[in-house]
Design a protein around this motif. Structure first.
Motif, PDB file in Angstrom:
ATOM      1  N   ALA A   1      41.825  85.049 104.885  1.00  0.00           N
ATOM      2  CA  ALA A   1      42.554  85.935 105.919  1.00  0.00           C
ATOM      3  C   ALA A   1      43.411  86.943 104.956  1.00  0.00           C
ATOM      4  O   ALA A   1      44.714  86.965 105.066  1.00  0.00           O
ATOM      5  CB  ALA A   1      43.638  85.118 106.713  1.00  0.00           C
ATOM      6  N   THR A   2      42.754  87.760 104.499  1.00  0.00           N
ATOM      7  CA  THR A   2      43.240  88.916 103.643  1.00  0.00           C
ATOM      8  C   THR A   2      43.174  90.317 104.096  1.00  0.00           C
ATOM      9  O   THR A   2      43.378  91.364 103.577  1.00  0.00           O
ATOM     10  CB  THR A   2      42.816  88.944 102.110  1.00  0.00           C
ATOM     11  OG1 THR A   2      41.621  88.922 102.014  1.00  0.00           O
ATOM     12  CG2 THR A   2      43.407  87.592 101.493  1.00  0.00           C
ATOM     13  N   THR A   3      42.356  90.299 105.318  1.00  0.00           N
ATOM     14  CA  THR A   3      41.943  91.675 106.065  1.00  0.00           C
ATOM     15  C   THR A   3      43.522  92.207 106.656  1.00  0.00           C
ATOM     16  O   THR A   3      44.381  91.677 106.798  1.00  0.00           O
ATOM     17  CB  THR A   3      41.131  91.661 107.059  1.00  0.00           C
ATOM     18  OG1 THR A   3      41.770  90.696 108.119  1.00  0.00           O
ATOM     19  CG2 THR A   3      39.673  90.825 106.576  1.00  0.00           C
ATOM     20  N   ASP A   4      43.213  93.395 106.480  1.00  0.00           N
ATOM     21  CA  ASP A   4      44.541  94.271 107.265  1.00  0.00           C
ATOM     22  C   ASP A   4      44.808  93.562 108.628  1.00  0.00           C
ATOM     23  O   ASP A   4      45.981  93.342 108.906  1.00  0.00           O
ATOM     24  CB  ASP A   4      44.165  95.833 107.450  1.00  0.00           C
ATOM     25  CG  ASP A   4      44.052  96.350 105.997  1.00  0.00           C
ATOM     26  OD1 ASP A   4      44.566  95.858 105.045  1.00  0.00           O
ATOM     27  OD2 ASP A   4      43.637  97.448 106.021  1.00  0.00           O
ATOM     28  N   ASP A   5      43.933  93.394 109.461  1.00  0.00           N
ATOM     29  CA  ASP A   5      44.216  92.950 110.643  1.00  0.00           C
ATOM     30  C   ASP A   5      44.770  91.561 110.577  1.00  0.00           C
ATOM     31  O   ASP A   5      45.816  91.085 111.321  1.00  0.00           O
ATOM     32  CB  ASP A   5      42.829  92.629 111.514  1.00  0.00           C
ATOM     33  CG  ASP A   5      43.129  92.377 113.145  1.00  0.00           C
ATOM     34  OD1 ASP A   5      44.303  92.326 113.429  1.00  0.00           O
ATOM     35  OD2 ASP A   5      42.165  92.414 113.867  1.00  0.00           O
ATOM     36  N   ALA A   6      44.216  90.530 109.625  1.00  0.00           N
ATOM     37  CA  ALA A   6      44.775  89.072 109.600  1.00  0.00           C
ATOM     38  C   ALA A   6      46.275  89.291 109.122  1.00  0.00           C
ATOM     39  O   ALA A   6      47.231  88.354 109.815  1.00  0.00           O
ATOM     40  CB  ALA A   6      43.842  88.541 108.563  1.00  0.00           C
ATOM     41  N   LEU A   7      46.646  90.162 108.007  1.00  0.00           N
ATOM     42  CA  LEU A   7      47.904  90.243 107.450  1.00  0.00           C
ATOM     43  C   LEU A   7      48.758  90.926 108.664  1.00  0.00           C
ATOM     44  O   LEU A   7      50.123  90.399 108.701  1.00  0.00           O
ATOM     45  CB  LEU A   7      47.905  91.148 106.331  1.00  0.00           C
ATOM     46  CG  LEU A   7      46.980  90.687 105.126  1.00  0.00           C
ATOM     47  CD1 LEU A   7      46.970  91.661 104.119  1.00  0.00           C
ATOM     48  CD2 LEU A   7      47.476  89.155 104.794  1.00  0.00           C
ATOM     49  N   ALA A   8      48.355  91.670 109.451  1.00  0.00           N
ATOM     50  CA  ALA A   8      49.392  92.095 110.652  1.00  0.00           C
ATOM     51  C   ALA A   8      49.767  91.079 111.388  1.00  0.00           C
ATOM     52  O   ALA A   8      50.890  91.034 112.016  1.00  0.00           O
ATOM     53  CB  ALA A   8      48.579  93.501 111.192  1.00  0.00           C
ATOM     54  N   ARG A   9      48.810  90.366 111.838  1.00  0.00           N
ATOM     55  CA  ARG A   9      49.032  89.118 112.653  1.00  0.00           C
ATOM     56  C   ARG A   9      49.780  88.136 112.111  1.00  0.00           C
ATOM     57  O   ARG A   9      50.919  87.775 112.783  1.00  0.00           O
ATOM     58  CB  ARG A   9      47.502  88.702 113.261  1.00  0.00           C
ATOM     59  CG  ARG A   9      46.822  89.369 114.031  1.00  0.00           C
ATOM     60  CD  ARG A   9      45.530  88.490 114.446  1.00  0.00           C
ATOM     61  NE  ARG A   9      44.439  89.519 114.892  1.00  0.00           N
ATOM     62  CZ  ARG A   9      43.481  89.114 115.649  1.00  0.00           C
ATOM     63  NH1 ARG A   9      43.335  87.611 116.004  1.00  0.00           N
ATOM     64  NH2 ARG A   9      42.465  89.649 116.207  1.00  0.00           N
ATOM     65  N   LEU A  10      49.751  87.994 110.906  1.00  0.00           N
ATOM     66  CA  LEU A  10      50.708  87.051 110.394  1.00  0.00           C
ATOM     67  C   LEU A  10      52.069  87.489 110.151  1.00  0.00           C
ATOM     68  O   LEU A  10      52.910  86.809 110.291  1.00  0.00           O
ATOM     69  CB  LEU A  10      49.998  86.775 108.837  1.00  0.00           C
ATOM     70  CG  LEU A  10      48.729  85.708 108.850  1.00  0.00           C
ATOM     71  CD1 LEU A  10      48.311  85.685 107.433  1.00  0.00           C
ATOM     72  CD2 LEU A  10      49.229  84.363 109.113  1.00  0.00           C
ATOM     73  N   ARG A  11      52.253  88.838 109.916  1.00  0.00           N
ATOM     74  CA  ARG A  11      53.507  89.402 109.646  1.00  0.00           C
ATOM     75  C   ARG A  11      54.261  89.359 111.237  1.00  0.00           C
ATOM     76  O   ARG A  11      55.605  89.240 111.148  1.00  0.00           O
ATOM     77  CB  ARG A  11      53.479  90.826 109.489  1.00  0.00           C
ATOM     78  CG  ARG A  11      52.986  91.153 108.224  1.00  0.00           C
ATOM     79  CD  ARG A  11      53.042  92.601 107.559  1.00  0.00           C
ATOM     80  NE  ARG A  11      54.321  93.279 107.628  1.00  0.00           N
ATOM     81  CZ  ARG A  11      54.415  94.415 107.239  1.00  0.00           C
ATOM     82  NH1 ARG A  11      53.653  95.093 106.916  1.00  0.00           N
ATOM     83  NH2 ARG A  11      55.679  94.730 107.096  1.00  0.00           N
ATOM     84  N   GLU A  12      53.584  89.246 112.207  1.00  0.00           N
ATOM     85  CA  GLU A  12      54.188  89.010 113.600  1.00  0.00           C
ATOM     86  C   GLU A  12      54.371  87.470 113.820  1.00  0.00           C
ATOM     87  O   GLU A  12      55.348  87.151 114.436  1.00  0.00           O
ATOM     88  CB  GLU A  12      53.168  89.526 114.650  1.00  0.00           C
ATOM     89  CG  GLU A  12      53.172  90.875 114.749  1.00  0.00           C
ATOM     90  CD  GLU A  12      52.271  91.601 115.787  1.00  0.00           C
ATOM     91  OE1 GLU A  12      51.831  90.734 116.811  1.00  0.00           O
ATOM     92  OE2 GLU A  12      52.207  92.963 115.763  1.00  0.00           O
ATOM     93  N   ARG A  13      53.385  86.708 113.461  1.00  0.00           N
ATOM     94  CA  ARG A  13      53.353  85.348 113.691  1.00  0.00           C
ATOM     95  C   ARG A  13      54.509  84.430 113.142  1.00  0.00           C
ATOM     96  O   ARG A  13      55.191  83.710 113.629  1.00  0.00           O
ATOM     97  CB  ARG A  13      51.923  84.773 113.712  1.00  0.00           C
ATOM     98  CG  ARG A  13      51.689  83.305 114.267  1.00  0.00           C
ATOM     99  CD  ARG A  13      50.309  82.716 114.087  1.00  0.00           C
ATOM    100  NE  ARG A  13      49.476  83.500 114.804  1.00  0.00           N
ATOM    101  CZ  ARG A  13      48.236  83.276 114.983  1.00  0.00           C
ATOM    102  NH1 ARG A  13      47.481  82.390 114.118  1.00  0.00           N
ATOM    103  NH2 ARG A  13      47.349  84.351 115.673  1.00  0.00           N
ATOM    104  N   LEU A  14      54.520  84.643 111.741  1.00  0.00           N
ATOM    105  CA  LEU A  14      55.452  83.794 111.019  1.00  0.00           C
ATOM    106  C   LEU A  14      56.772  83.720 111.254  1.00  0.00           C
ATOM    107  O   LEU A  14      57.526  82.572 111.423  1.00  0.00           O
ATOM    108  CB  LEU A  14      55.054  84.046 109.518  1.00  0.00           C
ATOM    109  CG  LEU A  14      53.633  83.574 109.216  1.00  0.00           C
ATOM    110  CD1 LEU A  14      53.365  83.577 107.735  1.00  0.00           C
ATOM    111  CD2 LEU A  14      53.242  82.230 109.696  1.00  0.00           C
ATOM    112  N   PRO A  15      57.483  85.022 111.524  1.00  0.00           N
ATOM    113  CA  PRO A  15      58.779  85.143 111.918  1.00  0.00           C
ATOM    114  C   PRO A  15      58.900  84.436 113.383  1.00  0.00           C
ATOM    115  O   PRO A  15      59.971  83.862 113.425  1.00  0.00           O
ATOM    116  CB  PRO A  15      59.087  86.779 111.894  1.00  0.00           C
ATOM    117  CG  PRO A  15      58.048  87.177 111.002  1.00  0.00           C
ATOM    118  CD  PRO A  15      56.882  86.346 110.977  1.00  0.00           C
TER     119      PRO A  15
END
Length: 283
Positions: free
Chosen positions: A21-35
């Motif tokens: 999960a290193t795509t731009d889309d995946a990273l963007a989702r993680l940046r929202e989801r983890l906080p």
């Protein structure tokens, strides 16, 4: 190979061709989801704060960053817990991270605590006598300190163990894993480092101090002539997707014996990922 503890993590994330999960889309989702994940844990527990142990590495820096995004800088406590002189450089890195984030932080020198512990328990004259026992004791002492701070401030302890460390057993049982939540428990090290770059964690921190000497967990990845990203691709493909070992070896361009070695290591350390056995569950 048993798949009991290896359900595909975060299956809804878009992934690159290597399965990570290193795509731009995946990273963007993680940046929202983890906080948001941390914010929800605090709300569900009726807690006031978050406690993050800082070791100068990328995982703890990223965890502290997300903790601040989740609850605000005035509700996050960073703990820096060196035990030896060799920890001084990474401890300064850890304190610099806390200062940059604007969070309260405390340095706890654990060498006297460790010495008193060893003297009380007996059977050891110092750290050099049994390095594994000493490192494990330090990890558990750090978690005990984190929980003392958490208990006295109505806080939750954020764990930073990633999936690579978990699958390869590069953790101390009842140590780093003994937290209220494992923020990166579903993410491989490669994915955590990609997320750190996306967030803006300094590249030199990612490269130079990932795998801090404050937590020198044993791992076969450091013994193999293969880069860490390849190890993550192998684990993702073999364990999460259940692809045949020979196929994984061909895809990764490595000898199948390396796949088998990683499998053996994961199976041998599976006890670190299991809850204590009860009579009803058997051995």
């Amino acid at each position: 190979m048993t798949m009991a503890d290896s359900d595909a993590p975060l299956a809804d994330l878009p992934r690159s061709s290597d399965g990570l999960a290193t795509t731009d889309d995946a990273l963007a989702r993680l940046r929202e989801r983890l906080p948001r994940f941390l914010e929800e844990r605090v709300a569900d527990a009726g807690a006031d704060r978050l406690v993050v142990s800082l070791d100068g590495g990328v995982e703890t820096a990223l965890a502290a960053t997300f903790a601040v995004e989740a609850v605000g800088q005035d509700r996050v406590t960073g703990l820096v817990m060196p035990a030896f002189l060799s920890h001084e450089a990474v401890s300064r890195n850890a304190e610099a991270i806390a200062t940059a984030l604007g969070i309260e932080h405390r340095r706890m020198q654990l060498q006297p605590v460790l010495a008193a512990f060893q003297e009380t328990v007996g059977g050891s004259d110092g750290p050099a006598d049994d390095l594994v026992a000493t490192n494990n004791a330090l990890s558990r002492l750090r978690m005990a300190c984190a929980y003392y701070v958490a208990n006295t401030t109505n806080a939750l302890v954020v764990g930073t163990v990633n999936r690579t460390q978990s699958l390869l057993g590069s953790v101390t049982k009842h140590g780093e894993t003994g937290a209220d939540c494992l923020l990166f428990g579903d993410l491989y090290r490669t994915e955590v480092e990609a997320l750190a770059r996306a967030v803006g964690i300094p590249e030199e921190l990612t490269v130079e101090t990932s795998g801090s000497p404050l937590h020198p967990g044993e791992s076969p990845a450091t013994e193999l002539d293969v880069d860490p990203e390849t190890v993550d691709r192998i684990l993702r493909c073999r364990i999460d997707e259940g692809v045949d070992a020979a196929v994984v070896a061909e895809r990764a361009g490595v000898d199948v014996k390396l796949i088998e070695r990683l499998e053996t290591w994961s199976e041998r350390t599976s006890h670190k990922r299991c809850r204590p056995v009860r009579p009803s569950t058997g051995a």
